[in-house]
Design a protein around this motif. Structure first.
Motif, PDB file in Angstrom:
ATOM      1  N   GLY A   1       0.783  -1.237   0.000  1.00 11.58           N
ATOM      2  CA  GLY A   1       0.000   0.000   0.000  1.00 11.58           C
ATOM      3  C   GLY A   1       0.811   1.280   0.000  1.00 11.58           C
ATOM      4  N   GLN A   2       2.131   1.168   0.030  1.00 15.12           N
ATOM      5  CA  GLN A   2       2.963   2.364   0.069  1.00 15.12           C
ATOM      6  C   GLN A   2       3.900   2.437  -1.129  1.00 15.12           C
ATOM      7  OE1 GLN A   2       4.771   3.680   3.542  1.00 15.12           O
ATOM      8  NE2 GLN A   2       2.850   3.616   4.672  1.00 15.12           N
ATOM      9  N   ASN A   3       4.155   3.672  -1.555  1.00 16.92           N
ATOM     10  CA  ASN A   3       5.141   3.866  -2.618  1.00 16.92           C
ATOM     11  C   ASN A   3       6.538   3.643  -2.049  1.00 16.92           C
ATOM     12  OD1 ASN A   3       3.035   4.642  -4.229  1.00 16.92           O
ATOM     13  ND2 ASN A   3       3.470   6.844  -4.134  1.00 16.92           N
ATOM     14  N   VAL A   4       7.306   2.764  -2.689  1.00 17.69           N
ATOM     15  CA  VAL A   4       8.659   2.519  -2.196  1.00 17.69           C
ATOM     16  C   VAL A   4       9.664   2.609  -3.339  1.00 17.69           C
ATOM     17  CG1 VAL A   4       7.914   1.077  -0.253  1.00 17.69           C
ATOM     18  CG2 VAL A   4       8.467   0.016  -2.443  1.00 17.69           C
ATOM     19  N   LEU A   5      10.883   2.964  -2.958  1.00 16.48           N
ATOM     20  CA  LEU A   5      11.973   3.176  -3.907  1.00 16.48           C
ATOM     21  C   LEU A   5      12.893   1.964  -3.923  1.00 16.48           C
ATOM     22  CD1 LEU A   5      13.759   5.092  -5.694  1.00 16.48           C
ATOM     23  CD2 LEU A   5      14.741   5.984  -3.570  1.00 16.48           C
ATOM     24  N   ASP A   6      13.312   1.570  -5.154  1.00 15.76           N
ATOM     25  CA  ASP A   6      14.370   0.564  -5.319  1.00 15.76           C
ATOM     26  C   ASP A   6      13.974  -0.781  -4.713  1.00 15.76           C
ATOM     27  OD1 ASP A   6      16.857  -0.507  -5.991  1.00 15.76           O
ATOM     28  OD2 ASP A   6      17.849   0.259  -4.188  1.00 15.76           O
ATOM     29  N   LEU A   7      13.022  -1.441  -5.362  1.00 16.03           N
ATOM     30  CA  LEU A   7      12.491  -2.704  -4.835  1.00 16.03           C
ATOM     31  C   LEU A   7      13.532  -3.815  -4.874  1.00 16.03           C
ATOM     32  CD1 LEU A   7       9.999  -1.052  -6.166  1.00 16.03           C
ATOM     33  CD2 LEU A   7       8.803  -3.226  -6.004  1.00 16.03           C
ATOM     34  N   ASP A   8      13.636  -4.546  -3.781  1.00 15.01           N
ATOM     35  CA  ASP A   8      14.422  -5.773  -3.826  1.00 15.01           C
ATOM     36  C   ASP A   8      13.481  -6.930  -4.170  1.00 15.01           C
ATOM     37  OD1 ASP A   8      13.063  -6.302  -1.418  1.00 15.01           O
ATOM     38  OD2 ASP A   8      14.755  -5.616  -0.193  1.00 15.01           O
ATOM     39  N   TYR A   9      14.033  -8.139  -4.303  1.00 13.50           N
ATOM     40  CA  TYR A   9      13.216  -9.227  -4.808  1.00 13.50           C
ATOM     41  C   TYR A   9      11.986  -9.531  -3.945  1.00 13.50           C
ATOM     42  CZ  TYR A   9      11.672 -13.692  -6.542  1.00 13.50           C
ATOM     43  OH  TYR A   9      10.885 -14.703  -7.023  1.00 13.50           O
ATOM     44  N   PRO A  10      12.129  -9.579  -2.607  1.00 11.12           N
ATOM     45  CA  PRO A  10      10.933  -9.872  -1.804  1.00 11.12           C
ATOM     46  C   PRO A  10       9.821  -8.837  -2.033  1.00 11.12           C
ATOM     47  CG  PRO A  10      12.917 -10.131  -0.478  1.00 11.12           C
ATOM     48  CD  PRO A  10      13.354  -9.530  -1.791  1.00 11.12           C
TER      49      PRO A  10
ATOM     50  N   ASP B   1       9.536  -6.909  -4.874  1.00 10.07           N
ATOM     51  CA  ASP B   1       9.158  -6.988  -6.280  1.00 10.07           C
ATOM     52  C   ASP B   1       8.158  -8.107  -6.518  1.00 10.07           C
ATOM     53  OD1 ASP B   1       9.477  -6.141  -8.969  1.00 10.07           O
ATOM     54  OD2 ASP B   1      10.730  -7.887  -9.361  1.00 10.07           O
ATOM     55  N   SER B   2       8.345  -9.231  -5.837  1.00  9.56           N
ATOM     56  CA  SER B   2       7.481 -10.376  -6.100  1.00  9.56           C
ATOM     57  C   SER B   2       6.109 -10.210  -5.456  1.00  9.56           C
ATOM     58  CB  SER B   2       8.158 -11.661  -5.601  1.00  9.56           C
ATOM     59  OG  SER B   2       8.466 -11.538  -4.229  1.00  9.56           O
ATOM     60  N   GLU B   3       5.980  -9.232  -4.561  1.00  6.60           N
ATOM     61  CA  GLU B   3       4.685  -8.985  -3.909  1.00  6.60           C
ATOM     62  C   GLU B   3       3.964  -7.758  -4.467  1.00  6.60           C
ATOM     63  OE1 GLU B   3       3.139 -10.803  -1.540  1.00  6.60           O
ATOM     64  OE2 GLU B   3       4.760 -12.280  -1.765  1.00  6.60           O
ATOM     65  N   ALA B   4       4.724  -6.838  -5.076  1.00  6.47           N
ATOM     66  CA  ALA B   4       4.136  -5.561  -5.485  1.00  6.47           C
ATOM     67  C   ALA B   4       3.125  -5.744  -6.613  1.00  6.47           C
ATOM     68  CB  ALA B   4       5.237  -4.610  -5.944  1.00  6.47           C
ATOM     69  N   GLY B   5       1.945  -5.180  -6.486  1.00  6.04           N
ATOM     70  CA  GLY B   5       0.934  -5.245  -7.537  1.00  6.04           C
ATOM     71  C   GLY B   5       1.243  -4.290  -8.670  1.00  6.04           C
ATOM     72  N   VAL B   6       1.968  -3.227  -8.344  1.00  7.75           N
ATOM     73  CA  VAL B   6       2.331  -2.220  -9.342  1.00  7.75           C
ATOM     74  C   VAL B   6       3.812  -1.941  -9.202  1.00  7.75           C
ATOM     75  CG1 VAL B   6       2.029   0.194 -10.060  1.00  7.75           C
ATOM     76  CG2 VAL B   6       0.055  -1.123  -9.207  1.00  7.75           C
ATOM     77  N   ASP B   7       4.522  -1.996 -10.309  1.00  5.76           N
ATOM     78  CA  ASP B   7       5.891  -1.514 -10.228  1.00  5.76           C
ATOM     79  C   ASP B   7       6.317  -0.896 -11.547  1.00  5.76           C
ATOM     80  OD1 ASP B   7       6.336  -3.694 -11.770  1.00  5.76           O
ATOM     81  OD2 ASP B   7       7.842  -4.596 -10.479  1.00  5.76           O
ATOM     82  N   GLY B   8       7.407  -0.156 -11.475  1.00  4.09           N
ATOM     83  CA  GLY B   8       7.828   0.555 -12.672  1.00  4.09           C
ATOM     84  C   GLY B   8       9.317   0.709 -12.697  1.00  4.09           C
TER      85      GLY B   8
END
Lengths: 235, 235, 235, 235, 235, 235
Positions: free
Chosen positions: B168-177, B179-186
């Motif tokens: 539910g929060q905007n986060v910077l520089d996703l790591d794998y855990p 990334d694999s959970e995020a519904g939206v990424d860019g």
């Protein structure tokens, strides 16, 4: 200013003819100006291995172009394998369509959407998404009529349009002459007034957030027109 | 809140070690947290056929992952061919790097940037772009030292970072855990404070323009930090 | 006499760093002079079909080179398929490692050893075998710690070295400048003081049994040094 | 002791019939016991690109097995591509034959030797080298007769034989029942009494230098018999 | 007696719509009942290598089916390569069209005819030949209008029809339900009242020369009707 | 008039040697003049998936040519994949042989017939069918001897011959010099005096029904001679 004489925020004429092949569970021929794409949806009661016994459905897409869909004949991919561009496009179509599907409601089955470009004049991936959703919807209607699916897994249409910066101006729905000149262009996919996918690219140029906002405004306008055409087509 | 304990707008530690292979004209090992990518740049005096006698240069990229760069071993692409995902990523890297090149100044030659993931923990395509630019710059410095190139064809660094909506929060520089959970990424690619490429994707979700703006804010912050690291690395 | 200034019976400096990737069950980076190979071992509880329900384990290997591991960039095998040379090398690595394994003690599971050359300066297949054994051993130690394997299936290290006739003299551990000039060279694999594999080849030359004996003497010396390094690395 | 009743140092019956196809410049059918290989040599006035304008000739080889050359039908490589084993064998044949060629005397042309196994009973690669040399020699004789080649580029025959440790004993010229049981086996290629190639391999076993010497003694004996048969065949 | 209610010597309704794509030099959509094939002709001023500087022209054809042209979705050939059936069909189409071309009059250029099946209901290869000739003729008319070709290289139309023995009777122009049941069927290609190609096949049956004569009578009738439709289409 | 001096209705000398390989369940070497084909039949107790539990047998064929079976060396298909021509021929062989098989009597098993051309001089597909039937028959005899098959599933031999129009005359059994000049040629497959397959083709020519009748007369004569040779071969 635009080669076609259109206003900067003017879409090409859109038509969606349904039921165009006798075999597919859902089908349409979508024409966005001179870009013509034949979309079919095939129901397959088997799902990919990673979904076996999950109760979840799947939607996937494949994309192709007839060799002479373009001005210069392209090599036939059946002889040479799918290009990176083709694979990238069909991954985008599948991902976009899935974003508008309630996979629990669909149930454990797969629908394969084939998008084959009969004639190309820019924007084939967007036309494929927009027309692909119509074919998908028609196939789902068949499943609901037969009672195989109870709750409609497709709530809002998924539609896509391209926008770009052509001759210094933000323009909506690029045709091929514009697309081949634009330094910046993007593809926007939306459903129910929200975004699903944004792909903006510059080749030999850059863009600002303000320009990006302008393109998003245009995309919202275009997609609302496409959505109307989709809803009219699926009755 | 984040698995790594980072703030929502906090990058992973970045390090860029240059000159890591004895053969390549430019090279670096970039580490973005646990994501490690080896980038090499190879100067090739021949250009692709469509540029012969054009006076213009070319930059292209190839991308790969060692089979056990990931938690679960992947099949070796040398045995099975490049996946659609791999092709999509290497097209993105090449396009992004080219956007920061003055192809007239480079002259009629090609630089091939190889990005090989030694260890993956999310964000490999962004690390490849950021590190790829460093390798490219080092190769260009060699060309300038030898007098083969007079005007520097690389003005501003090209760098990339991923952002997404996690829990539910905007986060910077996703790591794998994440990334694999995020519904939206860019993935966001910038140069000189301007955008080159924006790729936002939702799988099983949607996003609003407000959320997108929030992610762009984060991306700008992250990229300015990466740019500093790039400039430090190339001296 | 040797380009590197080494004595005819002198190895290059060897270092073996273990635990170099966070994901693999066993891993090392082996450096034999300027030849650097990353070796990882992956435990797979499934065996190849021909061993199902046999109670026997299996060890197999795959080999690759990063495109710019060499002086001249090579074409990426992921785009072009594995060359005959690559296949020949990975068959040799797998066969050599298996020769040092008690497959009953290993139990019905497979260990896949990946050997990826980061930087090449001659002798990559030998470094792959020597480093591959270390990665394999570390993975087996994990299986023994967890109790999945009771009796150690790896008794003696398996190590390999190349020797050849350079400028008329028998020399140990050829680097690339020697390897590309040698009319006769060979790869020797040993375990526990005995031979597993001997591959001697002449291109545009011949060799006598006396010369072969001289090369075997050198190989024995080199391998005993490598074995010490292996044992130190695996503790 | 041997399944065939042969002495440990006894070769299978060898016959070499020449001129077996009407099209090839050189051809023979070699029979080593029940292993039958058809060898043809094709003269090609073009050399591979790396030899253009070098004045040097080239000899290369290709190897294949008919699908039912073996006890159990194998998949046809034309449908499935060449296996690693096939590529390894044809590289060995080509390397071995080249070792016996004076490439200056041959002149800038290529000879392609095709070795196709009609019936397999162990030792197909050795029979291919031995028969391949005969086909090559016959093609060269044609070039000398026509005056295209002046000095004979083939001085001594190149021949090959396998040896191994079967049931604890060193044996010469393994047939398939022996080959499939032997823990150690090797292929030895010689010309003019000297070695060109030695390939010894253990699977699930090891060997000493003393055992290796014993196998080399056997190989020398076998190859001298093969050489006589080759010389008789080429007149 | 026939599933469609047609007489044994009755063709399906045929329509040929020309000028259906904006890019190709010649194009038509041919409908033989429910079999719909899109045919395009592309003029290429380069000929295949074996015709360079011969002064002779060439006509070749490629054939494909959209994945859901059939009742059951077929795998996309772009992903899996062309099947043997596809290759066989496109070789037949090319050979048939060439038989009706004066290659001297065409001049040293190539025309590529693409036949893509949009919807299949039996007889796709025959419809491809018949429609392919129309596309070819239209492209040639363009070459004659521009003065690039002086003498018409296409004298008589080339057309094709299938016949077979269905339920014990000779029938003309099999649709899919008939085709899948017929023990004997054939494809007949004619030009100017003469035969070019006859392909008769029995699967699980045989046929007599008398039956063959009956099928030829039907084919002649059908082809004369197709020829009229072709001539009407090309004006 | 014919290059070989044969009468227009004269076959080449035919010989069929059986039992030519030690491994196959049935085998023969058929020689039609200088065209030599090695045919083997392999019994496989598994049927293709679509026949599982059907009680029906299957016969299939694969075809290949050794690279130097022809005057000019062809590229090895194992390296380049099967050509369209090869696939077309092996489909024809399989279809022809199946037409002469009682698949109920054969029982649920598959027989694979491999036809490998050792030397080619025209008519290789016809020789493959004729010789392939002999290999098939010998394998079936083995099944009957062992009691695995009770009723002979092969009643009449299947044989094939080519005819064509050479130098204006109908001729039987074309050799390569005739085949490469003939404007019209055909392949005819018969069993028990009836037709199974007729394939007539014109390249740069046409033919009349009268000419076709003449060729059929020749084919009947040739096939009756081949059938005698087949029956003699299988005893």
């Amino acid at each position: 200013m635009r080669p076609s004489g259109r206003q900067t925020n003017e879409m090409r004429a859109v038509s969606i003819e349904t039921g165009v092949t006798m075999h597919a569970e859902g089908s349409c021929l979508i024409k966005c100006g001179n870009t013509h794409v034949l979309c079919t949806a095939t129901i397959d009661e088997r799902v990919p291995p990673f979904l076996k016994n999950s109760g979840l459905g799947w939607v996937t897409a494949e994309y192709g172009m007839l060799p002479r869909a373009t001005n210069k004949r392209m090599r036939r991919e059946a002889k040479n394998g799918q290009s990176g561009r083709t694979q990238e496009i069909q991954r985008l179509i599948g991902r976009s369509l899935r974003a508008g599907v309630d996979r629990v409601a669909l149930g454990e089955r797969q629908i394969v959407v084939d998008c084959d470009v009969i004639q190309a004049d820019g924007g084939t991936r967007c036309a494929s998404i927009t027309g692909g959703w119509v074919a998908l919807k028609l196939a789902v209607q068949k499943l609901m009529k037969s009672g195989d699916v109870i709750t409609d897994p497709l709530v809002d249409p998924v539609a896509a349009v391209s926008c770009g910066i052509y001759a210094g101006q933000n323009v909506l729905d690029l045709d091929y002459p514009e697309d081949s000149e634009a330094g910046v262009d993007g593809n926007f996919v939306m459903t129910g007034g929200k975004l699903i996918e944004v792909q903006m690219s510059a080749e030999g140029a850059t863009f600002t957030r303000t320009q990006m906002d302008g393109l998003l405004d245009l995309a919202e306008k275009g997609i609302s027109e496409l959505t109307e055409a989709q809803l009219a087509a699926v009755g």
